[in-house]
Motif scaffolding. Structure first.
Motif, PDB file in Angstrom:
ATOM      1  N   LEU A   3       5.607   5.095  17.838  1.00  0.00           N
ATOM      2  CA  LEU A   3       6.170   6.027  16.868  1.00  0.00           C
ATOM      3  C   LEU A   3       6.957   5.301  15.785  1.00  0.00           C
ATOM      4  O   LEU A   3       6.926   5.693  14.624  1.00  0.00           O
ATOM      5  N   VAL A   4       7.652   4.230  16.197  1.00  0.00           N
ATOM      6  CA  VAL A   4       8.425   3.471  15.207  1.00  0.00           C
ATOM      7  C   VAL A   4       7.470   2.896  14.159  1.00  0.00           C
ATOM      8  O   VAL A   4       7.722   2.955  12.952  1.00  0.00           O
ATOM      9  N   GLU A   5       6.326   2.367  14.631  1.00  0.00           N
ATOM     10  CA  GLU A   5       5.346   1.810  13.691  1.00  0.00           C
ATOM     11  C   GLU A   5       4.748   2.925  12.834  1.00  0.00           C
ATOM     12  O   GLU A   5       4.556   2.754  11.629  1.00  0.00           O
ATOM     13  N   ALA A   6       4.430   4.055  13.465  1.00  0.00           N
ATOM     14  CA  ALA A   6       3.850   5.172  12.716  1.00  0.00           C
ATOM     15  C   ALA A   6       4.823   5.650  11.641  1.00  0.00           C
ATOM     16  O   ALA A   6       4.440   5.960  10.514  1.00  0.00           O
ATOM     17  N   ARG A   7       6.082   5.655  11.999  1.00  0.00           N
ATOM     18  CA  ARG A   7       7.117   6.121  11.086  1.00  0.00           C
ATOM     19  C   ARG A   7       7.184   5.248   9.833  1.00  0.00           C
ATOM     20  O   ARG A   7       7.342   5.736   8.724  1.00  0.00           O
ATOM     21  N   LYS A   8       7.026   3.920  10.039  1.00  0.00           N
ATOM     22  CA  LYS A   8       7.042   2.995   8.893  1.00  0.00           C
ATOM     23  C   LYS A   8       5.901   3.335   7.924  1.00  0.00           C
ATOM     24  O   LYS A   8       6.070   3.299   6.711  1.00  0.00           O
ATOM     25  N   LEU A   9       4.736   3.635   8.507  1.00  0.00           N
ATOM     26  CA  LEU A   9       3.571   3.973   7.702  1.00  0.00           C
ATOM     27  C   LEU A   9       3.800   5.217   6.884  1.00  0.00           C
ATOM     28  O   LEU A   9       3.413   5.307   5.728  1.00  0.00           O
ATOM     29  N   LEU A  10       4.424   6.210   7.537  1.00  0.00           N
ATOM     30  CA  LEU A  10       4.628   7.493   6.875  1.00  0.00           C
ATOM     31  C   LEU A  10       5.528   7.343   5.657  1.00  0.00           C
ATOM     32  O   LEU A  10       5.438   8.114   4.709  1.00  0.00           O
ATOM     33  N   ASP A  11       6.391   6.325   5.685  1.00  0.00           N
ATOM     34  CA  ASP A  11       7.231   6.067   4.523  1.00  0.00           C
ATOM     35  C   ASP A  11       6.398   5.700   3.303  1.00  0.00           C
ATOM     36  O   ASP A  11       6.797   5.930   2.177  1.00  0.00           O
ATOM     37  N   GLU A  12       5.233   5.088   3.586  1.00  0.00           N
ATOM     38  CA  GLU A  12       4.372   4.653   2.493  1.00  0.00           C
ATOM     39  C   GLU A  12       3.701   5.838   1.799  1.00  0.00           C
ATOM     40  O   GLU A  12       3.322   5.760   0.645  1.00  0.00           O
ATOM     41  N   VAL A  13       3.489   6.918   2.551  1.00  0.00           N
ATOM     42  CA  VAL A  13       2.864   8.107   1.981  1.00  0.00           C
ATOM     43  C   VAL A  13       3.989   9.042   1.621  1.00  0.00           C
ATOM     44  O   VAL A  13       4.592   9.654   2.484  1.00  0.00           O
TER      45      VAL A  13
ATOM     46  N   ARG B  83       1.414  -6.378  -0.197  1.00  0.00           N
ATOM     47  CA  ARG B  83       1.686  -5.049   0.336  1.00  0.00           C
ATOM     48  C   ARG B  83       0.891  -4.804   1.623  1.00  0.00           C
ATOM     49  O   ARG B  83       1.432  -4.338   2.629  1.00  0.00           O
ATOM     50  N   GLY B  84      -0.388  -5.163   1.604  1.00  0.00           N
ATOM     51  CA  GLY B  84      -1.230  -4.970   2.782  1.00  0.00           C
ATOM     52  C   GLY B  84      -0.710  -5.774   3.965  1.00  0.00           C
ATOM     53  O   GLY B  84      -0.588  -5.271   5.085  1.00  0.00           O
ATOM     54  N   LEU B  85      -0.366  -7.033   3.688  1.00  0.00           N
ATOM     55  CA  LEU B  85       0.100  -7.889   4.785  1.00  0.00           C
ATOM     56  C   LEU B  85       1.463  -7.448   5.288  1.00  0.00           C
ATOM     57  O   LEU B  85       1.767  -7.561   6.471  1.00  0.00           O
ATOM     58  N   TYR B  86       2.291  -6.912   4.389  1.00  0.00           N
ATOM     59  CA  TYR B  86       3.589  -6.420   4.817  1.00  0.00           C
ATOM     60  C   TYR B  86       3.399  -5.355   5.896  1.00  0.00           C
ATOM     61  O   TYR B  86       4.098  -5.339   6.909  1.00  0.00           O
ATOM     62  N   LEU B  87       2.414  -4.484   5.659  1.00  0.00           N
ATOM     63  CA  LEU B  87       2.184  -3.407   6.626  1.00  0.00           C
ATOM     64  C   LEU B  87       1.633  -3.943   7.946  1.00  0.00           C
ATOM     65  O   LEU B  87       2.074  -3.529   9.017  1.00  0.00           O
TER      66      LEU B  87
ATOM     67  N   THR C 158      -5.300   5.024   2.492  1.00  0.00           N
ATOM     68  CA  THR C 158      -5.526   3.576   2.523  1.00  0.00           C
ATOM     69  C   THR C 158      -5.268   2.942   3.888  1.00  0.00           C
ATOM     70  O   THR C 158      -5.567   1.772   4.081  1.00  0.00           O
ATOM     71  N   VAL C 159      -4.710   3.672   4.821  1.00  0.00           N
ATOM     72  CA  VAL C 159      -4.326   3.050   6.088  1.00  0.00           C
ATOM     73  C   VAL C 159      -4.844   3.857   7.280  1.00  0.00           C
ATOM     74  O   VAL C 159      -4.786   5.084   7.278  1.00  0.00           O
TER      75      VAL C 159
ATOM     76  N   THR D  26      -7.534  -2.419   0.783  1.00  0.00           N
ATOM     77  CA  THR D  26      -6.872  -2.822  -0.446  1.00  0.00           C
ATOM     78  C   THR D  26      -7.924  -3.341  -1.415  1.00  0.00           C
ATOM     79  O   THR D  26      -8.909  -3.950  -0.998  1.00  0.00           O
ATOM     80  N   PRO D  27      -7.735  -3.068  -2.716  1.00  0.00           N
ATOM     81  CA  PRO D  27      -8.745  -3.509  -3.672  1.00  0.00           C
ATOM     82  C   PRO D  27      -8.775  -5.031  -3.781  1.00  0.00           C
ATOM     83  O   PRO D  27      -7.742  -5.693  -3.661  1.00  0.00           O
ATOM     84  N   ALA D  28      -9.970  -5.583  -3.975  1.00  0.00           N
ATOM     85  CA  ALA D  28     -10.137  -7.015  -4.153  1.00  0.00           C
ATOM     86  C   ALA D  28     -11.504  -7.222  -4.782  1.00  0.00           C
ATOM     87  O   ALA D  28     -12.372  -6.353  -4.700  1.00  0.00           O
ATOM     88  N   ASP D  29     -11.668  -8.363  -5.394  1.00  0.00           N
ATOM     89  CA  ASP D  29     -12.951  -8.683  -6.003  1.00  0.00           C
ATOM     90  C   ASP D  29     -13.707  -9.597  -5.037  1.00  0.00           C
ATOM     91  O   ASP D  29     -13.426 -10.786  -4.947  1.00  0.00           O
ATOM     92  N   VAL D  30     -14.645  -9.002  -4.284  1.00  0.00           N
ATOM     93  CA  VAL D  30     -15.346  -9.763  -3.247  1.00  0.00           C
ATOM     94  C   VAL D  30     -16.549 -10.455  -3.881  1.00  0.00           C
ATOM     95  O   VAL D  30     -17.460  -9.798  -4.398  1.00  0.00           O
ATOM     96  N   LYS D  31     -16.564 -11.777  -3.830  1.00  0.00           N
ATOM     97  CA  LYS D  31     -17.680 -12.525  -4.435  1.00  0.00           C
ATOM     98  C   LYS D  31     -18.745 -12.828  -3.397  1.00  0.00           C
ATOM     99  O   LYS D  31     -19.917 -12.953  -3.695  1.00  0.00           O
TER     100      LYS D  31
END
Lengths: 335, 371
Positions: free
Chosen positions: B203-213, B12-16, B233-234, B57-62
């Motif tokens: 704006l096109v990129e911002a618009r994609k983000l807004l879909d996530e919220v 999901r993170g990389l998709y964005l 998260t973003v 994004t959550p992860a278990d950082v060692k």
């Protein structure tokens, strides 16, 4: 890259320093001069100076956050545009993209700089697309165009840029550049003498392969009249497969020296280590004939620039040079 | 650095972020995503220097640290592997190993120090910060972005203007010289002192983000240099266009002579049909209004002609005006289905206006054409 790292070109540097110091920057500069003379270096140094946050002595400091990004190639206000390797020219899409970018507000610095390296490669539609930006550049934008062949640009483009002319450097300066890059001093002097004031050209011909090709060429010229067609053909094939540019430049330098020595009696400037050989060649030939040989070499250099068949062009040149040399000494008669 | 992360979270993170990485190959590090350890997980950052994006994004950082990896490749890897958990481990300098189930990848990493610093902080210095409902922002973008000019030589029209409206509302305006879209929305918080022009791409990129919220609010930060958005998260920034937006107020007609009301769906469908026979280049359709009726017609000397009547509520005198069908279809398309639309006309050669009968805060002005 800083002004301090650019060798020579004092007048041009002084002018750009002053423009940057007084904040009276033109919207576009056109840097012209022979290939390899340092146009791109100067453009890089000027860009660094414009973007530097803490300039010292009218030069980029080289250490501030802006300068480190410029050096790493990640500065958001600096963009380089050049011909894609597999393309013949700089395309209109590239210019459109650049214009779009130039319209954006600078993020990190007060200015944004675009370098168009090899501006003569701009296609005609691309040049026309650039006109509008050159005419009314966005307030914070500075365009730096470099080209060895300003005549290939549309007059409308040329007239909208401030011209900065870079002259050939003296051979000593060229030799210093070569020495700084680790070329042996003797070799450096030799290459610098032949480079017609262009450190870039001298550097390009300083590699082992280049030196070998050059030596083969000059060696052949000295004994040209004794070589048979088969030997010339082999030589042409070897040269055509390798880096021929340096070898041809060396041939031109050789004939220039022979011609100058013949006409003035001065020791050859480009071949200080081969005075006797140049004098011998000068004594042997008439000036008209050497001049025609020089023209033949220059024509071949041009032909190769325009993608002539390399083997064929070089072979024809060698045969032509030999024919001229033999014609010149009728005592020996035809071979 | 060493961490393990759920495949779902990484994908999901990389998709964005992979949408904004540099497409041109001139600066290699810009093709990479910067992965940094952070509180409770990691951040993924990517930029092409025009827009930039950081996803938490959550992860278990060692083992803490940072690496940069080719964004596209990593995205493809995380989509293709089947394991639920991925292990990312920096080994020798410049190399990163990714283990996923029985697959093992060894990938080149570029030095994170070379990754550009991005203006992603939401600090209130120099600029204003507003909390805006994501849905409102989505609506404002959707209802203006289509009118942005595509002519790159008119760079001050190449984006959407955001500024304070006269009534204190937040306003967005876009125009390409033939039509203009202006929307005002009541949004709490301060307004930018000067309007900014947000480029289409940003704006096109911002618009994609807004879909996530989906429902919540986003934080919008506007400064004279850039525009930033933040969700829980973003974080996102875009560069803005340099230059002055033209004075659009003078093209909005103060009063219109004729007002007609109709159902949005009726005219939209009719225009789609009729414009099939409009000339390819001008897309011109003629609107003829008379009592209770609107006739839309188009003709094209090569192909023929078409016309269609729709019922409208109109009581004025008969009037004919030509418009580019696309300009009308664009705006009707962003109005809600079934909405009652008001078309205002001055005369045969003056501008027309289109607005929702219940939403005077969204205005669209379109110049007529001679047919």
């Amino acid at each position: 890259m800083r002004f301090a790292d650019v060798l020579g070109h004092d007048a041009a540097i002084e002018r750009l320093r002053r423009a940057a110091a007084t904040q009276r920057l033109a919207g576009a500069y056109l840097l012209t001069g022979p290939a390899g003379v340092g146009k791109r270096l100067l453009a890089d140094a000027f860009a660094a100076r414009i973007l530097c946050a803490a300039p010292r002595d009218d030069d980029a400091c080289g250490t501030c956050a802006q300068c480190t990004r410029v050096a790493a190639g990640t500065h958001p206000e600096l963009r380089l545009l050049e011909r894609d390797e597999e393309r013949r020219d700089i395309r209109i899409e590239q210019i459109r993209e650049l214009s779009r970018w130039l319209a954006l507000q600078p993020l990190m610095a007060e200015r944004k700089v675009a370098i168009v390296d090899g501006a003569h490669c701009l296609s005609e539609p691309a040049q026309n697309a650039l006109l509008k930006t050159l005419e009314e550049p966005p307030p914070s934008a500075v365009l730096l165009l470099t080209t060895p062949a300003a005549a290939l640009l549309l007059p409308t483009v040329r007239s909208r840029c401030q011209r900065v002319r870079l002259d050939p450097l003296p051979p000593e300066s060229v030799a210093r550049v070569l020495a700084a890059r680790g070329v042996a001093p003797e070799q450096a002097t030799l290459l610098a003498a032949e480079a017609e004031g262009s450190p870039g050209r001298a550097l390009a011909s300083s590699g082992d392969e280049e030196v070998r090709a050059r030596d083969a060429m000059v060696g052949a010229l000295r004994t040209l009249r004794t070589l048979d067609a088969a030997a010339l053909s082999t030589l042409a094939q070897d040269l055509a497969r390798g880096p021929a540019d340096g070898a041809l430049a060396a041939a031109a330098a050789w004939y220039r020296d022979v011609l100058e020595t013949r006409l003035t009696g001065d020791p050859p400037r480009r071949h200080p280590g081969a005075v006797a050989a140049v004098r011998a060649a000068a004594d042997r030939s008439r000036a008209e004939c050497t001049l025609r040989q020089l023209e033949l070499v220059c024509d071949t250099i041009n032909a190769l620039d325009r993608n002539a068949n390399r083997i064929l062009a070089i072979e024809t040149m060698l045969l032509g040079l030999r024919a001229l040399e033999r014609d010149d000494s009728p005592r020996q008669g035809p071979a | 650095m060493e961490l393990s992360i759920r495949r779902e979270d990484l994908t999901r993170g990389l998709y964005l972020v992979q949408g904004v990485v540099e497409r041109r190959s001139t600066v290699p590090i810009l093709a990479n995503v910067l992965i940094e350890s952070a509180e409770g997980g990691i951040t993924l950052t990517a930029t092409d220097m025009e827009v930039g994006l950081r996803v938490r994004t959550p992860a278990d950082v060692k083992r803490k640290g940072s690496v940069t990896l080719n964004a596209r490749k990593l995205y493809e890897i995380s989509r293709e592997v089947t394991a639920d958990e991925l292990l990312v481990k920096a080994t020798a300098a410049g190399w990163v190993e990714v283990h996923a189930g029985r697959s093992k990848f060894k990938i080149v990493s570029l030095d994170p120090k070379d990754f550009p610093q991005l203006p992603l902080a939401m600090d209130p210095k120099g600029g204003v910060t507003m909390e805006v409902a994501a849905a409102t922002l989505r609506e404002m973008i959707d209802k203006t972005i289509f009118a942005v000019s595509t002519d790159e030589t008119r760079f001050n029209l190449s984006g959407v203007l955001m500024e304070a409206g006269e009534s204190g509302a937040l306003r967005m305006v876009a125009t390409d010289g033939h039509r203009l879209a202006k929307i005002d929305r009541r949004v709490p918080g301060p307004r930018p002192e000067r309007g900014i022009i947000m480029p289409r791409k940003g704006l096109v990129e911002a618009r994609k983000l807004l879909d996530e919220v989906d429902q919540g609010d986003v934080t919008v930060h506007v400064s004279p240099k850039d525009m930033r958005l933040a969700t829980p998260t973003v974080s996102f920034f875009m560069r803005i266009v340099e230059g002055e937006f033209p004075d659009y107020r003078q093209v909005i007609p103060g009063s219109v002579r004729a007002k007609a009301r109709f159902n949005r769906d009726d005219l939209l469908a009719a225009l789609r049909r009729i414009s099939l026979l409009a000339s390819e280049r001008s897309r011109g359709v003629k609107l003829h209004l008379e009592k209770g009726k609107l006739e839309a017609s188009a003709s094209n000397p090569d192909q023929g002609e078409a016309s269609e009547d729709i019922e409208i509520s109109y009581g004025g005198e008969a009037l004919s005006v030509g418009f580019n069908a696309r300009y009308l279809i664009d705006v009707l398309g962003v109005h809600a289905e079934g909405e009652v639309i008001e078309l205002g006309l001055t005369d045969e050669v003056g501008p027309g206006t289109v607005s929702g009968a219940s939403d005077p805060e969204y205005t669209y002005v379109v110049m007529p054409m001679r047919l």
